[in-house]
Scaffold this active site. Structure first.
Site, PDB file in Angstrom:
ATOM      1  N   HIS A   1      22.752  86.678  49.133  1.00  0.00           N
ATOM      2  CA  HIS A   1      21.821  87.147  48.362  1.00  0.00           C
ATOM      3  C   HIS A   1      21.357  86.528  47.071  1.00  0.00           C
ATOM      4  O   HIS A   1      22.556  86.452  46.347  1.00  0.00           O
ATOM      5  CB  HIS A   1      22.152  88.651  48.264  1.00  0.00           C
ATOM      6  CG  HIS A   1      20.866  89.532  47.368  1.00  0.00           C
ATOM      7  ND1 HIS A   1      19.723  89.890  48.307  1.00  0.00           N
ATOM      8  CD2 HIS A   1      20.928  90.082  46.027  1.00  0.00           C
ATOM      9  CE1 HIS A   1      19.107  90.465  47.361  1.00  0.00           C
ATOM     10  NE2 HIS A   1      19.578  90.529  46.174  1.00  0.00           N
TER      11      HIS A   1
ATOM     12  N   ASN B   1      26.210  87.751  54.699  1.00  0.00           N
ATOM     13  CA  ASN B   1      24.989  87.560  54.011  1.00  0.00           C
ATOM     14  C   ASN B   1      24.941  86.684  52.855  1.00  0.00           C
ATOM     15  O   ASN B   1      26.009  87.031  52.128  1.00  0.00           O
ATOM     16  CB  ASN B   1      24.193  88.906  53.878  1.00  0.00           C
ATOM     17  CG  ASN B   1      22.582  88.665  53.631  1.00  0.00           C
ATOM     18  OD1 ASN B   1      21.921  87.964  54.076  1.00  0.00           O
ATOM     19  ND2 ASN B   1      22.281  89.309  52.502  1.00  0.00           N
TER      20      ASN B   1
ATOM     21  N   ASP C   1      22.040  95.070  50.751  1.00  0.00           N
ATOM     22  CA  ASP C   1      22.512  94.234  49.823  1.00  0.00           C
ATOM     23  C   ASP C   1      23.830  94.949  49.063  1.00  0.00           C
ATOM     24  O   ASP C   1      24.234  94.585  48.040  1.00  0.00           O
ATOM     25  CB  ASP C   1      21.718  93.807  48.783  1.00  0.00           C
ATOM     26  CG  ASP C   1      20.460  93.284  49.314  1.00  0.00           C
ATOM     27  OD1 ASP C   1      20.838  92.375  50.561  1.00  0.00           O
ATOM     28  OD2 ASP C   1      19.343  92.964  49.048  1.00  0.00           O
TER      29      ASP C   1
ATOM     30  N   SER D   1      25.135  85.624  45.625  1.00  0.00           N
ATOM     31  CA  SER D   1      26.094  86.545  45.922  1.00  0.00           C
ATOM     32  C   SER D   1      26.594  86.153  47.760  1.00  0.00           C
ATOM     33  O   SER D   1      25.361  86.693  48.173  1.00  0.00           O
ATOM     34  CB  SER D   1      26.337  87.790  45.544  1.00  0.00           C
ATOM     35  OG  SER D   1      26.119  88.120  44.355  1.00  0.00           O
TER      36      SER D   1
END
Length: 229
Positions: free
Chosen positions: A126, A124, A162, A153
């Protein structure tokens, strides 16, 4: 991106076989486009085998079609709860035999069972310097805190929102005149640079997730990822 990333963060891969990548996205898909471009120009040793969205009108589906990539919408509104949606999504990913699953603005909180099923394959991005500002409205929160820098990030996905181990960050300055939109644009330009790099690291098995954190080239990464200083 910090200056010290320039050599070791090289996007080029030495792996001969190409990984099977699936992108999950809910909106415009600019990060998805950056990864599509990197794969199609052989800067990332991978083939994007499908783009999946949970939103029928998401422009990312058009991006996929324009690039000749199979696209699929699994509309989350058709399912009574998160778990039932995740079961259908997981079945699709299993059938595709995905090596790497890239969340590129996928606006769904994934269930713990789903995340555990694909541990080590899920990435992912973020828009903050994690562990700062998990969740939403990160740009305004950085401005409200009078931070001098902000960023983005790329991290492994774990059941904690997260909260997975960070692999790579990019920092941008915050100027006195910045609005949240100004900051978002500056951060997004960095996202387009670093996300393909990390996708390539995972595809080439340079980056891996272990029980005690993220590793790159056999070395455990610090909390803020590679080249965090």
């Amino acid at each position: 991106m910090t200056n010290s990333t320039s050599k070791s963060a090289s996007i080029n891969s030495t792996v001969g076989t190409r990984s099977r990548v699936v992108i999950l996205a809910s909106g415009n898909g600019s990060n998805a486009q950056a990864i599509i471009d990197a794969c199609q120009s052989n800067k990332v040793s991978a083939d994007i085998i499908k783009v999946i969205s949970n939103i029928p009108s998401a422009y990312v589906l058009t991006r996929a079609a324009n690039a000749g990539i199979d696209a699929l919408c699994i509309d989350h509104k058709r399912y009574p709860n998160r778990e039932s949606f995740d079961l259908v999504l997981a079945k699709e990913l299993d059938s595709l035999q995905a090596d790497v699953i890239v969340l590129a603005g996928f606006m769904r909180i994934l269930s713990e069972g789903f995340v555990n099923q694909f541990t080590g394959k899920l990435l992912n991005i973020h828009p903050s310097l994690l562990p700062k500002y998990p969740g939403l409205n990160t740009h305004q929160r950085a401005l409200d805190a009078n931070d001098e820098e902000h960023g983005t990030s790329v991290h492994f996905v774990t059941p904690e929102l997260d909260g997975g181990p960070v692999i790579l960050q990019a920092k941008v300055p915050i100027f006195e005149s910045d609005s949240a939109d100004d900051l978002a644009q500056r951060v997004q330009s960095q996202e387009h640079e670093i996300y393909p790099i990390v996708v390539n690291w995972l595809c080439s098995k340079r980056a891996i997730l272990k029980s005690d954190g993220a590793y790159l080239d056999g070395k455990k990464l610090p909390e803020c990822g590679y080249a965090s200083e």
